[in-house]
Scaffold this motif. Structure first.
Motif, PDB file in Angstrom:
ATOM      1  N   ASP A   1      40.702  34.296  76.696  1.00  0.00           N
ATOM      2  CA  ASP A   1      39.761  35.264  77.285  1.00  0.00           C
ATOM      3  C   ASP A   1      39.965  36.703  76.816  1.00  0.00           C
ATOM      4  O   ASP A   1      39.382  37.621  77.388  1.00  0.00           O
ATOM      5  N   GLU A   2      40.786  36.909  75.769  1.00  0.00           N
ATOM      6  CA  GLU A   2      40.992  38.281  75.292  1.00  0.00           C
ATOM      7  C   GLU A   2      40.871  38.346  73.773  1.00  0.00           C
ATOM      8  O   GLU A   2      41.702  37.798  73.048  1.00  0.00           O
ATOM      9  N   LEU A   3      39.826  39.053  73.312  1.00  0.00           N
ATOM     10  CA  LEU A   3      39.580  39.265  71.891  1.00  0.00           C
ATOM     11  C   LEU A   3      39.649  40.746  71.580  1.00  0.00           C
ATOM     12  O   LEU A   3      39.176  41.584  72.353  1.00  0.00           O
ATOM     13  N   LEU A   4      40.227  41.072  70.429  1.00  0.00           N
ATOM     14  CA  LEU A   4      40.268  42.456  69.976  1.00  0.00           C
ATOM     15  C   LEU A   4      39.909  42.509  68.495  1.00  0.00           C
ATOM     16  O   LEU A   4      40.306  41.633  67.713  1.00  0.00           O
ATOM     17  N   LEU A   5      39.201  43.538  68.104  1.00  0.00           N
ATOM     18  CA  LEU A   5      38.946  43.823  66.697  1.00  0.00           C
ATOM     19  C   LEU A   5      39.945  44.895  66.303  1.00  0.00           C
ATOM     20  O   LEU A   5      39.818  46.061  66.704  1.00  0.00           O
ATOM     21  N   ARG A   6      40.974  44.516  65.544  1.00  0.00           N
ATOM     22  CA  ARG A   6      42.068  45.452  65.281  1.00  0.00           C
ATOM     23  C   ARG A   6      42.735  45.145  63.947  1.00  0.00           C
ATOM     24  O   ARG A   6      42.511  44.099  63.334  1.00  0.00           O
TER      25      ARG A   6
ATOM     26  N   ASP B   1      30.511  44.216  65.986  1.00  0.00           N
ATOM     27  CA  ASP B   1      30.065  43.646  67.265  1.00  0.00           C
ATOM     28  C   ASP B   1      30.628  42.242  67.500  1.00  0.00           C
ATOM     29  O   ASP B   1      30.093  41.477  68.301  1.00  0.00           O
ATOM     30  N   SER B   2      31.724  41.905  66.813  1.00  0.00           N
ATOM     31  CA  SER B   2      32.256  40.547  66.877  1.00  0.00           C
ATOM     32  C   SER B   2      32.664  40.124  68.280  1.00  0.00           C
ATOM     33  O   SER B   2      32.438  38.979  68.692  1.00  0.00           O
ATOM     34  N   VAL B   3      33.296  41.021  69.025  1.00  0.00           N
ATOM     35  CA  VAL B   3      33.726  40.659  70.381  1.00  0.00           C
ATOM     36  C   VAL B   3      32.506  40.332  71.234  1.00  0.00           C
ATOM     37  O   VAL B   3      32.475  39.315  71.948  1.00  0.00           O
ATOM     38  N   HIS B   4      31.483  41.166  71.149  1.00  0.00           N
ATOM     39  CA  HIS B   4      30.247  40.901  71.886  1.00  0.00           C
ATOM     40  C   HIS B   4      29.610  39.600  71.425  1.00  0.00           C
ATOM     41  O   HIS B   4      29.088  38.824  72.252  1.00  0.00           O
TER      42      HIS B   4
ATOM     43  N   ALA C   1      29.844  32.387  74.057  1.00  0.00           N
ATOM     44  CA  ALA C   1      30.495  31.694  75.169  1.00  0.00           C
ATOM     45  C   ALA C   1      29.535  31.449  76.326  1.00  0.00           C
ATOM     46  O   ALA C   1      29.728  30.510  77.111  1.00  0.00           O
ATOM     47  N   SER C   2      28.487  32.259  76.428  1.00  0.00           N
ATOM     48  CA  SER C   2      27.496  32.059  77.490  1.00  0.00           C
ATOM     49  C   SER C   2      26.519  30.938  77.173  1.00  0.00           C
ATOM     50  O   SER C   2      25.711  30.556  78.019  1.00  0.00           O
TER      51      SER C   2
END
Length: 350
Positions: A10-15, A326-329, A335-336
């Motif tokens: 449940d945790e994604l980051l673009l980093r 916008d990868s996290v979005h 997922a929806s």
């Protein structure tokens, strides 16, 4: 190197991800370095995001997601002979041990030592560049776009399933599930010789997309239509010659022999989170053949060739595209599970 990192469930980051920079700093003699262009969002990527695991594969430390990809070759290893800098390519994401027994027998997809992108602990390719073996990198014809090329990986599942089914010209096929894998399987079954393919789902929009792919595809909404009765009625009581289970639903899998013709074949594609049971007696009286597939083997060049010739058109399956920033979005949307979407893709900056 900025990457889409699954930190934990449940945790994604673009980093930035320095580890992958260090791992791929040196190019092997038979490797190529590829600038990524388009990456598809697969159900397995989403499942790792929402559940943190798929069966025995558990995310225990940060992992880069993504394995459906296309891009451009930007650097060659010293012994690479079949590719050039500037070639547009797609990549097969599983790298086996060439010396394993499975690989030597030609079943490299079930090599226990296979290193598959975005399967723990192997990192995926939602990042600017990657290093990949020449042997699993395929040049694209000019008329195959980057977006279509990123569809080769899921298409390979459908082509592998159709190959295992041993379809004969004129067969009647049934695909349970109109998700991305179900739809590429329907297209593959037609390309393999099926005269008609029925596709089931609960989402009317997905069935509309299925029917738009070919006049030989019939969508059936199982919320209001009995697929067994429909198949029996349309085949004079005989049944479907091939049934592909592509839902991953235990309920669907349990009834997989009901619409099957005597002597027919069932191909199990959908991943099951838990053990399932089915009616062995129903299989026995039909003398049914049951095939199971795990990913694919030896089909990427066939997929590219069919896209190039127009034998298969995957463009209608690409329903939404996101920018890399916008990868996290994009994953939140995926997922929806929007009912009108089939395949979502992410484009990296060029």
């Amino acid at each position: 190197m900025k990457s889409l990192v699954l930190e934990r469930k449940d945790e994604l980051l673009l980093r930035d991800f320095p580890d992958i920079d260090r791992q791929e700093q040196v190019l092997g003699p038979r490797d190529v370095r590829i600038k990524l262009h388009t990456v598809g969002i697969c159900g397995s990527d989403v499942h790792y995001y929402t559940h943190g695991r798929i069966g025995p594969f558990v995310v225990q430390e940060p992992m880069i997601l993504g394995h459906e990809a296309s891009g451009t070759v930007i650097e060659l290893g010293a012994q690479v002979t079949t590719l050039r800098v500037g070639d547009r390519v797609c990549m097969e994401p599983g790298i086996p041990d060439p010396n394993s027994k499975a690989a030597r027998l030609g079943m490299y997809n079930i090599d226990p030592a296979v290193r598959f992108w975005a399967t723990p602990p192997i990192h995926g390719i939602l990042r600017p560049t990657c290093v990949h073996p020449e042997a699993f990198t395929y040049r694209l014809p000019d008329n195959v776009s980057f977006a279509e090329a990123a569809m080769v990986e899921p298409l390979a599942v459908g082509v592998h399933a159709a190959t295992k089914a041993r379809i004969r010209p004129g067969d009647i096929g049934l695909v349970l599930g109109a998700g991305p894998i179900g739809l590429v399987t329907a297209l593959s079954a037609l390309a393999g010789g099926c005269a008609r393919v029925y596709v089931t789902d609960l989402a009317p929009k997905k069935l509309e997309i299925a029917e738009s792919l070919s006049p030989a595809i019939t969508g059936v909404n199982v919320a209001c239509d009995d697929i067994v009765a429909r198949i029996k009625a349309d085949t004079d009581g005989w049944g479907a010659d091939v049934v592909f289970e592509a839902t991953g639903s235990p309920r669907a899998a349990a009834g997989v022999f009901e619409p099957l013709a005597p002597g027919g074949c069932v191909v199990m594609i959908g991943g099951q989170p838990d053990p399932i049971s089915y009616d062995a007696g129903a299989a026995m009286v039909r003398e049914a053949r049951v095939e199971n597939i795990f990913r694919y083997a030896h089909v990427f060049p066939r997929c590219v060739a069919m896209l190039a010739s127009g034998a298969i058109d995957v463009k209608p399956l690409i329903t939404r595209t996101f920018a890399f920033d916008d990868s996290v979005h994009a994953f939140e949307v995926a997922a929806s599970a929007p009912p009108a979407d089939v395949k979502m893709q992410i484009e990296l900056p060029q």
